[in-house]
Design a protein around this motif. Sequence first.
Motif, PDB file in Angstrom:
ATOM      1  N   ASP A 260       0.834  -1.212   0.000  1.00 29.84           N
ATOM      2  CA  ASP A 260       0.000   0.000   0.000  1.00 29.84           C
ATOM      3  C   ASP A 260       0.863   1.254   0.000  1.00 29.84           C
ATOM      4  OD1 ASP A 260      -2.602  -1.387   0.435  1.00 29.84           O
ATOM      5  OD2 ASP A 260      -1.681  -1.917   2.355  1.00 29.84           O
ATOM      6  N   ILE A 261       2.080   1.127   0.522  1.00 30.27           N
ATOM      7  CA  ILE A 261       2.999   2.262   0.655  1.00 30.27           C
ATOM      8  C   ILE A 261       4.354   1.847   0.109  1.00 30.27           C
ATOM      9  CG2 ILE A 261       4.198   3.788   2.286  1.00 30.27           C
ATOM     10  CD1 ILE A 261       1.762   3.382   4.186  1.00 30.27           C
ATOM     11  N   LEU A 262       4.897   2.662  -0.799  1.00 29.06           N
ATOM     12  CA  LEU A 262       6.225   2.443  -1.355  1.00 29.06           C
ATOM     13  C   LEU A 262       7.143   3.544  -0.841  1.00 29.06           C
ATOM     14  CD1 LEU A 262       5.223   1.726  -5.073  1.00 29.06           C
ATOM     15  CD2 LEU A 262       5.561   0.061  -3.234  1.00 29.06           C
ATOM     16  N   VAL A 263       8.180   3.164  -0.117  1.00 31.79           N
ATOM     17  CA  VAL A 263       9.130   4.124   0.447  1.00 31.79           C
ATOM     18  C   VAL A 263      10.386   4.105  -0.408  1.00 31.79           C
ATOM     19  CG1 VAL A 263      10.436   4.813   2.503  1.00 31.79           C
ATOM     20  CG2 VAL A 263       8.193   3.709   2.752  1.00 31.79           C
ATOM     21  N   VAL A 264      10.687   5.221  -1.051  1.00 29.83           N
ATOM     22  CA  VAL A 264      11.830   5.293  -1.959  1.00 29.83           C
ATOM     23  C   VAL A 264      13.103   5.629  -1.193  1.00 29.83           C
ATOM     24  CG1 VAL A 264      10.390   5.914  -3.922  1.00 29.83           C
ATOM     25  CG2 VAL A 264      11.370   7.724  -2.498  1.00 29.83           C
ATOM     26  N   PRO A 265      14.271   5.303  -1.749  1.00 26.31           N
ATOM     27  CA  PRO A 265      15.521   5.576  -1.038  1.00 26.31           C
ATOM     28  C   PRO A 265      15.825   7.060  -0.861  1.00 26.31           C
ATOM     29  CG  PRO A 265      15.863   3.932  -2.762  1.00 26.31           C
ATOM     30  CD  PRO A 265      14.498   4.512  -2.978  1.00 26.31           C
ATOM     31  N   ASP A 266      15.469   7.875  -1.874  1.00 25.54           N
ATOM     32  CA  ASP A 266      15.773   9.304  -1.809  1.00 25.54           C
ATOM     33  C   ASP A 266      14.828  10.059  -2.737  1.00 25.54           C
ATOM     34  OD1 ASP A 266      16.815   9.038  -4.457  1.00 25.54           O
ATOM     35  OD2 ASP A 266      18.792   8.540  -3.664  1.00 25.54           O
ATOM     36  N   LEU A 267      14.924  11.385  -2.689  1.00 27.44           N
ATOM     37  CA  LEU A 267      14.012  12.224  -3.466  1.00 27.44           C
ATOM     38  C   LEU A 267      14.170  12.007  -4.959  1.00 27.44           C
ATOM     39  CD1 LEU A 267      13.045  15.886  -2.792  1.00 27.44           C
ATOM     40  CD2 LEU A 267      13.836  15.264  -5.062  1.00 27.44           C
ATOM     41  N   GLU A 268      15.401  11.853  -5.436  1.00 28.04           N
ATOM     42  CA  GLU A 268      15.609  11.691  -6.876  1.00 28.04           C
ATOM     43  C   GLU A 268      14.896  10.452  -7.405  1.00 28.04           C
ATOM     44  OE1 GLU A 268      19.629  13.689  -8.390  1.00 28.04           O
ATOM     45  OE2 GLU A 268      19.988  12.051  -6.973  1.00 28.04           O
ATOM     46  N   ALA A 269      15.057   9.331  -6.696  1.00 29.99           N
ATOM     47  CA  ALA A 269      14.384   8.107  -7.124  1.00 29.99           C
ATOM     48  C   ALA A 269      12.872   8.278  -7.083  1.00 29.99           C
ATOM     49  CB  ALA A 269      14.809   6.939  -6.231  1.00 29.99           C
ATOM     50  N   GLY A 270      12.370   8.880  -6.021  1.00 26.02           N
ATOM     51  CA  GLY A 270      10.932   9.057  -5.874  1.00 26.02           C
ATOM     52  C   GLY A 270      10.346   9.995  -6.900  1.00 26.02           C
ATOM     53  N   ASN A 271      11.029  11.112  -7.145  1.00 24.83           N
ATOM     54  CA  ASN A 271      10.524  12.083  -8.104  1.00 24.83           C
ATOM     55  C   ASN A 271      10.466  11.497  -9.503  1.00 24.83           C
ATOM     56  OD1 ASN A 271      11.033  14.616 -10.045  1.00 24.83           O
ATOM     57  ND2 ASN A 271      10.038  15.327  -8.174  1.00 24.83           N
ATOM     58  N   MET A 272      11.510  10.770  -9.891  1.00 23.57           N
ATOM     59  CA  MET A 272      11.508  10.148 -11.212  1.00 23.57           C
ATOM     60  C   MET A 272      10.426   9.077 -11.325  1.00 23.57           C
ATOM     61  SD  MET A 272      15.515   9.969 -12.376  1.00 23.57           S
ATOM     62  CE  MET A 272      16.253   9.549 -10.803  1.00 23.57           C
ATOM     63  N   LEU A 273      10.228   8.300 -10.266  1.00 21.86           N
ATOM     64  CA  LEU A 273       9.198   7.262 -10.290  1.00 21.86           C
ATOM     65  C   LEU A 273       7.808   7.877 -10.447  1.00 21.86           C
ATOM     66  CD1 LEU A 273       8.160   4.372  -9.937  1.00 21.86           C
ATOM     67  CD2 LEU A 273       8.349   4.687  -7.447  1.00 21.86           C
ATOM     68  N   VAL A 274       7.521   8.890  -9.656  1.00 25.41           N
ATOM     69  CA  VAL A 274       6.200   9.524  -9.712  1.00 25.41           C
ATOM     70  C   VAL A 274       5.940  10.111 -11.096  1.00 25.41           C
ATOM     71  CG1 VAL A 274       4.869  11.505  -8.880  1.00 25.41           C
ATOM     72  CG2 VAL A 274       5.977   9.967  -7.245  1.00 25.41           C
ATOM     73  N   LYS A 275       6.911  10.831 -11.651  1.00 27.82           N
ATOM     74  CA  LYS A 275       6.693  11.476 -12.944  1.00 27.82           C
ATOM     75  C   LYS A 275       6.590  10.455 -14.082  1.00 27.82           C
ATOM     76  CE  LYS A 275       8.428  15.963 -11.597  1.00 27.82           C
ATOM     77  NZ  LYS A 275       9.487  16.987 -11.670  1.00 27.82           N
ATOM     78  N   GLN A 276       7.326   9.357 -13.984  1.00 31.05           N
ATOM     79  CA  GLN A 276       7.173   8.301 -14.982  1.00 31.05           C
ATOM     80  C   GLN A 276       5.765   7.711 -14.931  1.00 31.05           C
ATOM     81  OE1 GLN A 276      10.347   5.690 -13.907  1.00 31.05           O
ATOM     82  NE2 GLN A 276      11.910   6.857 -14.974  1.00 31.05           N
ATOM     83  N   LEU A 277       5.256   7.474 -13.733  1.00 33.61           N
ATOM     84  CA  LEU A 277       3.920   6.911 -13.597  1.00 33.61           C
ATOM     85  C   LEU A 277       2.858   7.882 -14.107  1.00 33.61           C
ATOM     86  CD1 LEU A 277       4.207   5.237 -10.071  1.00 33.61           C
ATOM     87  CD2 LEU A 277       4.236   4.104 -12.296  1.00 33.61           C
ATOM     88  N   GLU A 278       3.051   9.170 -13.859  1.00 32.30           N
ATOM     89  CA  GLU A 278       2.081  10.170 -14.304  1.00 32.30           C
ATOM     90  C   GLU A 278       2.106  10.362 -15.812  1.00 32.30           C
ATOM     91  OE1 GLU A 278       1.688  13.200 -10.483  1.00 32.30           O
ATOM     92  OE2 GLU A 278       3.237  13.587 -11.991  1.00 32.30           O
ATOM     93  N   PHE A 279       3.298  10.551 -16.382  1.00 35.58           N
ATOM     94  CA  PHE A 279       3.401  10.967 -17.776  1.00 35.58           C
ATOM     95  C   PHE A 279       3.479   9.810 -18.763  1.00 35.58           C
ATOM     96  CE2 PHE A 279       4.527  14.792 -15.496  1.00 35.58           C
ATOM     97  CZ  PHE A 279       3.921  15.796 -16.246  1.00 35.58           C
ATOM     98  N   LEU A 280       3.898   8.631 -18.324  1.00 36.76           N
ATOM     99  CA  LEU A 280       3.970   7.486 -19.223  1.00 36.76           C
ATOM    100  C   LEU A 280       2.871   6.458 -18.980  1.00 36.76           C
ATOM    101  CD1 LEU A 280       7.824   6.798 -19.380  1.00 36.76           C
ATOM    102  CD2 LEU A 280       6.400   8.010 -21.050  1.00 36.76           C
ATOM    103  N   SER A 281       2.355   6.411 -17.745  1.00 36.11           N
ATOM    104  CA  SER A 281       1.357   5.389 -17.411  1.00 36.11           C
ATOM    105  C   SER A 281      -0.017   5.972 -17.117  1.00 36.11           C
ATOM    106  CB  SER A 281       1.829   4.565 -16.204  1.00 36.11           C
ATOM    107  OG  SER A 281       3.063   3.934 -16.487  1.00 36.11           O
ATOM    108  N   GLY A 282      -0.152   7.296 -17.217  1.00 39.49           N
ATOM    109  CA  GLY A 282      -1.455   7.916 -17.012  1.00 39.49           C
ATOM    110  C   GLY A 282      -1.957   7.872 -15.598  1.00 39.49           C
ATOM    111  N   ALA A 283      -1.049   7.846 -14.622  1.00 39.30           N
ATOM    112  CA  ALA A 283      -1.455   7.771 -13.225  1.00 39.30           C
ATOM    113  C   ALA A 283      -2.140   9.065 -12.785  1.00 39.30           C
ATOM    114  CB  ALA A 283      -0.250   7.506 -12.329  1.00 39.30           C
ATOM    115  N   ALA A 284      -3.184   8.919 -11.988  1.00 40.98           N
ATOM    116  CA  ALA A 284      -3.778  10.048 -11.278  1.00 40.98           C
ATOM    117  C   ALA A 284      -3.082  10.169  -9.928  1.00 40.98           C
ATOM    118  CB  ALA A 284      -5.275   9.827 -11.089  1.00 40.98           C
ATOM    119  N   SER A 285      -2.909  11.406  -9.445  1.00 40.03           N
ATOM    120  CA  SER A 285      -2.167  11.575  -8.201  1.00 40.03           C
ATOM    121  C   SER A 285      -2.738  12.703  -7.365  1.00 40.03           C
ATOM    122  CB  SER A 285      -0.685  11.851  -8.484  1.00 40.03           C
ATOM    123  OG  SER A 285      -0.525  13.112  -9.109  1.00 40.03           O
TER     124      SER A 285
END
Length: 332
Positions: A260-285
């Motif tokens: 239910d919760i994904l904890v990323v190692p650092d901001l860079e990893a998290g920011n890239m993951l979120v933006k990939q999900l939003e812009f490539l996978s159509g994620a709502a956030s």
Amino acid sequence: MNACQETAEPAAHALPGLVQGPHGEPSALLRLALGRGPVRTAVVHPCDSPSLAAVSAAFRGGLIDPVIVAPRDRLRPLASAAGIQLNGIEIVDVPHSHAAAARAVELAAHGEVQVLMKGSLHTDELMAAVVPPESGLRTGKRISHCFLMQLPSYARPFIITDAAINVAPDLEQKCGIVQNAIDLGHALGLALPRVAILGAVETVNPHMRSTLDAAALSKMADRGQLIGALVDGPLAFDNAISVRAARLKGIASPVAGRADILVVPDLEAGNMLVKQLEFLSGAASAGIVMGARVPIVLTSRADSVSARIASCALAAVLAIRPVGSGHTKENV
């Protein structure tokens, strides 16, 4: 079998979704927020069209009772040019964005608003007014950010943290970040969230700090230093969200494949993951800052109006409302 199919579970055991129903019904998150009623929100320097449009929509939709803190002379022509109606919305006139951040924090510290919402100013400018001990908004908790996300190809919504505030957190800071995300899960209806501490691999490697921190956080949860969740890690992204991937790798865990919760190692990893999900996978956030005395809606300049409204809904669920408060409103 895809990830969506293999992780489908009863809605009672999932976070509220962000996507409208097949016939335009409000999302589960929006229904939850509307059930709580509008929350008094200081909107900090919304001096661009997307920010103003989101304020107006969230106000008309019954999510927030806004107080715009911004230069009045900039709001008048902007609202007029964009065709945005601000009738019934209170305006606190300040000379510039720095003053807007300071005044909005002051309103929150004195209990005059229960949510802060970022407008068109930079994140650093708003958070610089929140973070100092003298702001009146600090608690004993770590300040961190959580994204609630829902993908069209995945059965259940999930939280990603921290992709916006803490750049390179150490173990102690990660502990606070994890607990904030757990608390958010509780507030959204999960009695025992499943938390995956992410790494590039699912084994502990002495040369990879993220795996050492993940193992330590898992053991801290076992010993009661993290409360109210099942915590496991390190888990690679695939075996955190895919039961099949976890099974193929021989991982026996109540979290693997069902996080239910994904904890990323650092901001860079998290920011890239979120933006990939939003812009490539159509994620709502929807995004929210946790750990301060009030929830903080920390939108990006690239966020759509719908994403901003979803973040308002998340804040409306979390906010603690005073009893019997009344306010005099001044229009633009």
